[in-house]
Structures are given as C-alpha cells and as structure tokens.
Motif scaffolding. Sequence first.
Motif, PDB file in Angstrom:
ATOM      1  N   GLU A   1       4.618 -17.884 -18.698  1.00  0.00           N
ATOM      2  CA  GLU A   1       5.644 -17.028 -18.396  1.00  0.00           C
ATOM      3  C   GLU A   1       5.672 -15.749 -19.306  1.00  0.00           C
ATOM      4  OE1 GLU A   1       8.907 -19.944 -16.280  1.00  0.00           O
ATOM      5  OE2 GLU A   1       9.338 -19.173 -18.316  1.00  0.00           O
ATOM      6  N   ARG A   2       6.330 -14.753 -18.654  1.00  0.00           N
ATOM      7  CA  ARG A   2       6.693 -13.531 -19.261  1.00  0.00           C
ATOM      8  C   ARG A   2       5.294 -12.747 -19.973  1.00  0.00           C
ATOM      9  NH1 ARG A   2      10.845 -13.412 -16.599  1.00  0.00           N
ATOM     10  NH2 ARG A   2      12.439 -15.151 -16.842  1.00  0.00           N
ATOM     11  N   ARG A   3       4.187 -13.057 -19.161  1.00  0.00           N
ATOM     12  CA  ARG A   3       3.102 -12.267 -19.568  1.00  0.00           C
ATOM     13  C   ARG A   3       2.697 -11.301 -18.516  1.00  0.00           C
ATOM     14  NH1 ARG A   3       4.672 -14.507 -23.210  1.00  0.00           N
ATOM     15  NH2 ARG A   3       3.792 -15.546 -25.190  1.00  0.00           N
ATOM     16  N   GLU A   4       3.189 -10.225 -18.090  1.00  0.00           N
ATOM     17  CA  GLU A   4       2.910  -9.685 -16.781  1.00  0.00           C
ATOM     18  C   GLU A   4       1.606  -9.139 -16.713  1.00  0.00           C
ATOM     19  OE1 GLU A   4       5.500  -6.106 -16.174  1.00  0.00           O
ATOM     20  OE2 GLU A   4       7.501  -7.338 -16.897  1.00  0.00           O
ATOM     21  N   ARG A   5       0.677  -9.152 -17.915  1.00  0.00           N
ATOM     22  CA  ARG A   5      -0.772  -8.256 -17.779  1.00  0.00           C
ATOM     23  C   ARG A   5      -1.548  -9.570 -17.591  1.00  0.00           C
ATOM     24  NH1 ARG A   5      -0.636  -2.806 -18.791  1.00  0.00           N
ATOM     25  NH2 ARG A   5       0.870  -2.003 -19.945  1.00  0.00           N
ATOM     26  N   THR A   6      -1.372 -10.762 -18.204  1.00  0.00           N
ATOM     27  CA  THR A   6      -2.453 -11.786 -18.084  1.00  0.00           C
ATOM     28  C   THR A   6      -1.980 -13.002 -17.642  1.00  0.00           C
ATOM     29  OG1 THR A   6      -1.355 -12.535 -20.388  1.00  0.00           O
ATOM     30  CG2 THR A   6      -3.144 -10.677 -20.535  1.00  0.00           C
ATOM     31  N   SER A   7      -0.860 -12.989 -16.849  1.00  0.00           N
ATOM     32  CA  SER A   7      -0.408 -14.210 -15.996  1.00  0.00           C
ATOM     33  C   SER A   7      -0.233 -13.866 -14.654  1.00  0.00           C
ATOM     34  CB  SER A   7       0.801 -14.779 -16.527  1.00  0.00           C
ATOM     35  OG  SER A   7       0.403 -15.506 -17.762  1.00  0.00           O
ATOM     36  N   PHE A   8      -0.184 -14.675 -13.671  1.00  0.00           N
ATOM     37  CA  PHE A   8       0.224 -14.443 -12.251  1.00  0.00           C
ATOM     38  C   PHE A   8       1.633 -14.431 -12.017  1.00  0.00           C
ATOM     39  CE2 PHE A   8       0.765 -16.424  -8.027  1.00  0.00           C
ATOM     40  CZ  PHE A   8       0.408 -15.321  -7.253  1.00  0.00           C
ATOM     41  N   TRP A   9       2.325 -13.833 -11.289  1.00  0.00           N
ATOM     42  CA  TRP A   9       3.355 -13.587 -10.869  1.00  0.00           C
ATOM     43  C   TRP A   9       3.713 -13.097  -9.584  1.00  0.00           C
ATOM     44  CZ3 TRP A   9       4.861  -8.708  -9.834  1.00  0.00           C
ATOM     45  CH2 TRP A   9       4.235  -7.567 -10.692  1.00  0.00           C
ATOM     46  N   LEU A  10       4.930 -13.495  -8.928  1.00  0.00           N
ATOM     47  CA  LEU A  10       5.281 -12.982  -7.610  1.00  0.00           C
ATOM     48  C   LEU A  10       6.711 -12.474  -8.004  1.00  0.00           C
ATOM     49  CD1 LEU A  10       4.446 -15.821  -5.339  1.00  0.00           C
ATOM     50  CD2 LEU A  10       3.156 -13.532  -5.358  1.00  0.00           C
ATOM     51  N   GLN A  11       7.236 -11.474  -7.432  1.00  0.00           N
ATOM     52  CA  GLN A  11       8.503 -10.554  -7.539  1.00  0.00           C
ATOM     53  C   GLN A  11       9.455 -11.399  -6.544  1.00  0.00           C
ATOM     54  OE1 GLN A  11       9.201  -8.116  -9.752  1.00  0.00           O
ATOM     55  NE2 GLN A  11      11.409  -8.839  -9.211  1.00  0.00           N
ATOM     56  N   THR A  12      10.280 -11.751  -7.380  1.00  0.00           N
ATOM     57  CA  THR A  12      11.518 -12.168  -6.500  1.00  0.00           C
ATOM     58  C   THR A  12      12.641 -11.255  -6.340  1.00  0.00           C
ATOM     59  OG1 THR A  12      12.919 -13.042  -8.320  1.00  0.00           O
ATOM     60  CG2 THR A  12      11.214 -14.587  -7.370  1.00  0.00           C
ATOM     61  N   SER A  13      13.743 -11.451  -5.787  1.00  0.00           N
ATOM     62  CA  SER A  13      14.732 -10.309  -5.883  1.00  0.00           C
ATOM     63  C   SER A  13      15.843 -10.117  -7.226  1.00  0.00           C
ATOM     64  CB  SER A  13      16.106 -10.664  -4.757  1.00  0.00           C
ATOM     65  OG  SER A  13      16.325 -12.032  -5.368  1.00  0.00           O
ATOM     66  N   THR A  14      15.344 -10.820  -8.024  1.00  0.00           N
ATOM     67  CA  THR A  14      16.049 -10.816  -9.507  1.00  0.00           C
ATOM     68  C   THR A  14      14.986 -10.532 -10.650  1.00  0.00           C
ATOM     69  OG1 THR A  14      16.047 -13.183  -9.644  1.00  0.00           O
ATOM     70  CG2 THR A  14      18.102 -11.932  -8.539  1.00  0.00           C
TER      71      THR A  14
ATOM     72  N   SER B   1      -5.700  -7.765  -7.743  1.00  0.00           N
ATOM     73  CA  SER B   1      -5.819  -9.073  -8.353  1.00  0.00           C
ATOM     74  C   SER B   1      -5.519  -8.949  -9.822  1.00  0.00           C
ATOM     75  CB  SER B   1      -7.271  -9.594  -7.995  1.00  0.00           C
ATOM     76  OG  SER B   1      -7.456  -9.854  -6.854  1.00  0.00           O
ATOM     77  N   PHE B   2      -4.856 -10.143  -9.913  1.00  0.00           N
ATOM     78  CA  PHE B   2      -4.583 -10.375 -11.622  1.00  0.00           C
ATOM     79  C   PHE B   2      -5.815 -11.279 -12.179  1.00  0.00           C
ATOM     80  CE2 PHE B   2      -0.442 -10.731  -9.697  1.00  0.00           C
ATOM     81  CZ  PHE B   2       0.265 -10.364 -10.633  1.00  0.00           C
TER      82      PHE B   2
ATOM     83  N   ARG C   1       0.836  -1.235   0.007  1.00  0.00           N
ATOM     84  CA  ARG C   1      -0.082   0.062   0.057  1.00  0.00           C
ATOM     85  C   ARG C   1       0.926   1.272  -0.061  1.00  0.00           C
ATOM     86  NH1 ARG C   1      -5.284   0.432   0.567  1.00  0.00           N
ATOM     87  NH2 ARG C   1      -5.457  -1.966   1.342  1.00  0.00           N
ATOM     88  N   ILE C   2       0.763   2.100  -1.061  1.00  0.00           N
ATOM     89  CA  ILE C   2       1.631   3.152  -1.222  1.00  0.00           C
ATOM     90  C   ILE C   2       0.517   4.496  -1.321  1.00  0.00           C
ATOM     91  CG2 ILE C   2       3.264   4.552  -2.793  1.00  0.00           C
ATOM     92  CD1 ILE C   2       4.396   1.979  -1.440  1.00  0.00           C
ATOM     93  N   ASP C   3       0.594   5.361  -0.247  1.00  0.00           N
ATOM     94  CA  ASP C   3      -0.180   6.475  -0.261  1.00  0.00           C
ATOM     95  C   ASP C   3      -1.880   6.162  -0.366  1.00  0.00           C
ATOM     96  OD1 ASP C   3       1.886   8.140  -0.172  1.00  0.00           O
ATOM     97  OD2 ASP C   3       1.963   8.480  -2.254  1.00  0.00           O
ATOM     98  N   GLY C   4      -2.110   4.848   0.448  1.00  0.00           N
ATOM     99  CA  GLY C   4      -3.444   4.606   0.607  1.00  0.00           C
ATOM    100  C   GLY C   4      -4.010   3.747  -0.542  1.00  0.00           C
ATOM    101  N   GLN C   5      -3.126   3.529  -1.538  1.00  0.00           N
ATOM    102  CA  GLN C   5      -3.687   2.669  -2.862  1.00  0.00           C
ATOM    103  C   GLN C   5      -2.738   1.480  -2.831  1.00  0.00           C
ATOM    104  OE1 GLN C   5      -5.791   3.591  -5.053  1.00  0.00           O
ATOM    105  NE2 GLN C   5      -6.523   5.262  -3.573  1.00  0.00           N
ATOM    106  N   LEU C   6      -3.301   0.254  -3.158  1.00  0.00           N
ATOM    107  CA  LEU C   6      -2.532  -0.860  -3.478  1.00  0.00           C
ATOM    108  C   LEU C   6      -1.893  -1.126  -4.755  1.00  0.00           C
ATOM    109  CD1 LEU C   6      -4.727  -3.875  -1.820  1.00  0.00           C
ATOM    110  CD2 LEU C   6      -2.434  -3.000  -1.051  1.00  0.00           C
ATOM    111  N   GLU C   7      -0.739  -1.463  -4.575  1.00  0.00           N
ATOM    112  CA  GLU C   7       0.141  -1.489  -6.004  1.00  0.00           C
ATOM    113  C   GLU C   7       0.788  -2.888  -5.892  1.00  0.00           C
ATOM    114  OE1 GLU C   7       3.088   1.360  -6.190  1.00  0.00           O
ATOM    115  OE2 GLU C   7       1.441   2.945  -6.054  1.00  0.00           O
ATOM    116  N   PHE C   8       0.692  -3.876  -7.190  1.00  0.00           N
ATOM    117  CA  PHE C   8       1.528  -4.995  -7.317  1.00  0.00           C
ATOM    118  C   PHE C   8       3.062  -4.690  -6.636  1.00  0.00           C
ATOM    119  CE2 PHE C   8      -0.882  -6.908 -10.843  1.00  0.00           C
ATOM    120  CZ  PHE C   8      -2.217  -6.846 -10.137  1.00  0.00           C
TER     121      PHE C   8
END
Length: 343
Positions: free
Chosen positions: A259-272, A201-202, A37-44
Amino acid sequence: ESKEAVERLYHQSHGRQVSAPKPEAVKSIKVPALSIRIDGQLEFFEESHFLDSPWKLSEQDATLTEKDFPSQYVAGQEGTVDVTDAGKIEIQFIDQVQRQLQLIGFEPGWDVANLANWLDRQIPHPDITQTETGLFIHKVLTSLIATRKVTVEQLAQQKFRLRNAVAAKINFHRQGAKSTAYNRMLFSEDAAELEVNAESSFELSESTYDANWLCESGYRWRNHLTKFPGELKSEGEEFECAQFLDTLPEVARWVRNIERRERTSFWLQTSTDKFYPDFVALLKDGRILVVEYKGSDRYTTDDSKEKRILGDLWESRSNGRCLFLMTNGPDWQAIRDKVASKS
C-alpha cells in the motif's frame, strides 16, 4: 549471471560438459492500469480527472444537526488534586462538566458577518471560492440562530468548536461532490472512455519492491517475486490466501502488493483514495490475476462494494487479459474458478 557465463565458457574450453543455463526467472510483473485517454495520450485514471468537476457549496444543506454541533457538550471534568503525607500526588475526578450552549455566556462585539469572515479565514478551502464558502457559512450561522434560539455572541463564545463543525460539514459536501463526479465519469450514460491495455501499465519489479517489513514465517515461498513477501503477517486468513496463490499451478509469479506506493505498486482510483489490492499474480498463460482478500465480516461494507465494482470494471475493460476477485472469506475455490474462467 556474468560469473556463470564465464564459468561455463571455462569448462567448455577444457572439453567438459556443462548443463544448459536455467531459464531466466520473472523479475517483474506488468499490470495494465485503468486509464483515460486525454488528447490522444493514455493517463492513469486518478483523482485529478474528476476533482475539478464544478459544484456549488452555497447550494448545499447548511444545517448543523445536534450530532454535528451539540448544544449539550462536555466542557471538561471536575476533580481534586492533593498531595499525600508520603509526597505522592492524588487526583480524584468527580464528574464531567456539562455545558449548555444557551447558558455559557457570550463574547460581545460580534455580528453574523464578522463571525462568518472569521470562520472562513480559519478553514482551508483552496478548491472552493471565498464567495461560495462565505455564502455557505452565513447560511450555517443564520440557521443556528433561528433553530437553536441563540445569539451570535453565544456562538462566538464557541467559535473554535463551531469552526471544527463547519469544516467537517464542508468536507462532507466536498466528498459528496467528488463521489457524484466520480460515479458520473465511470458509470453513467456519459461515462468516460476508460481503457485497460499494455500501453499504460504499472511495473511491479523485484528491484523496486519497497516493503517496510517482511513476512517472518517458516514457510518457504516458491513463486513470490522477491524472496519474502512484504507487510504480510505470518498467520491468519490473509497469510493462507498468500500460501494458496504461491502453490496454485497456474501462477508463474505473484507479489504481495504494498500500500501507499504509487510508483511501484498497483492501484485503482476510488472516489476517495487509491485502492491497493492485496495480491497481484502473473499467470502462466500471460493473464494478470488481482486478488483482494476480504473477511466475511467486511465483504458487504460500502467500501468493499465500491472496490468490488471498480475491480470488476477494470477486468471488463481488459478484454480478458486481466482478472479481478474479491474473496468472501477463505473461499479458495473462488480463486480456482476465476483462473479457470475465460471471460
């Protein structure tokens, strides 16, 4: 659907009995993201949230080891080129040409400052100030001169090879800084407040499923979101995992996550980078099950450990609405147990 409705009305107007319409099939799966949550708004939660954490390249180790920048290296191969009587070209390699850093000669007219400036201009570093890179590269050069007993002119003779070594060293420290900032944000006592809920959500949709190729097998898929799963080989343990999910009674709909479909697939951010788990399933009780298939030979790698910890974090923040499992080989019972759990 419109045609079916018109046909139903037509038969009803003629006094004929018609069967009730079939319940609408699930055409999309909404998967709560790991969000901040950034400034009251949820961001991925993604790389930008920890990439800008301050760090100093100039304070990092500037030593180039023999592995980083070998003194003894392969400069090429010696051989002969000949044309036979039949007009064919024959090439015979004799052996590899070995070069020693101290014996290769030198380029005159260089000093440490000039070589450091040349290297700095040759290495892109938009995220690091020139002051920081300049200090770091200067330390690299003085360290090489002191430990390898070479001159700056000899290093200048190998400036392109040296550039690659310095760039790799800077990137190594960059990744280390990112990993430190990432772990601090997710797992330290001062960790950020991360959330997993339907507000952010995705949506994995039948209409936006974007696979480069489809699974070609004789198996008839029952519950996949589209007629055929995408980017899935028609044999092997991962295919067997997909079949198991397709027949699991608790699954209402599932999808092969691309894979590699940021807008239409589910992902979690790793350190890399972004982690795209293999399968996402909507259970009949409304929960979301995410499964990453891992063979037993890869289950204990550092990459798998990081993804497993991240998936568990995502699950723990969902208040029981989401489930994550990384298989250790073809352990289908583990999937049954995860679905049966109420945690």
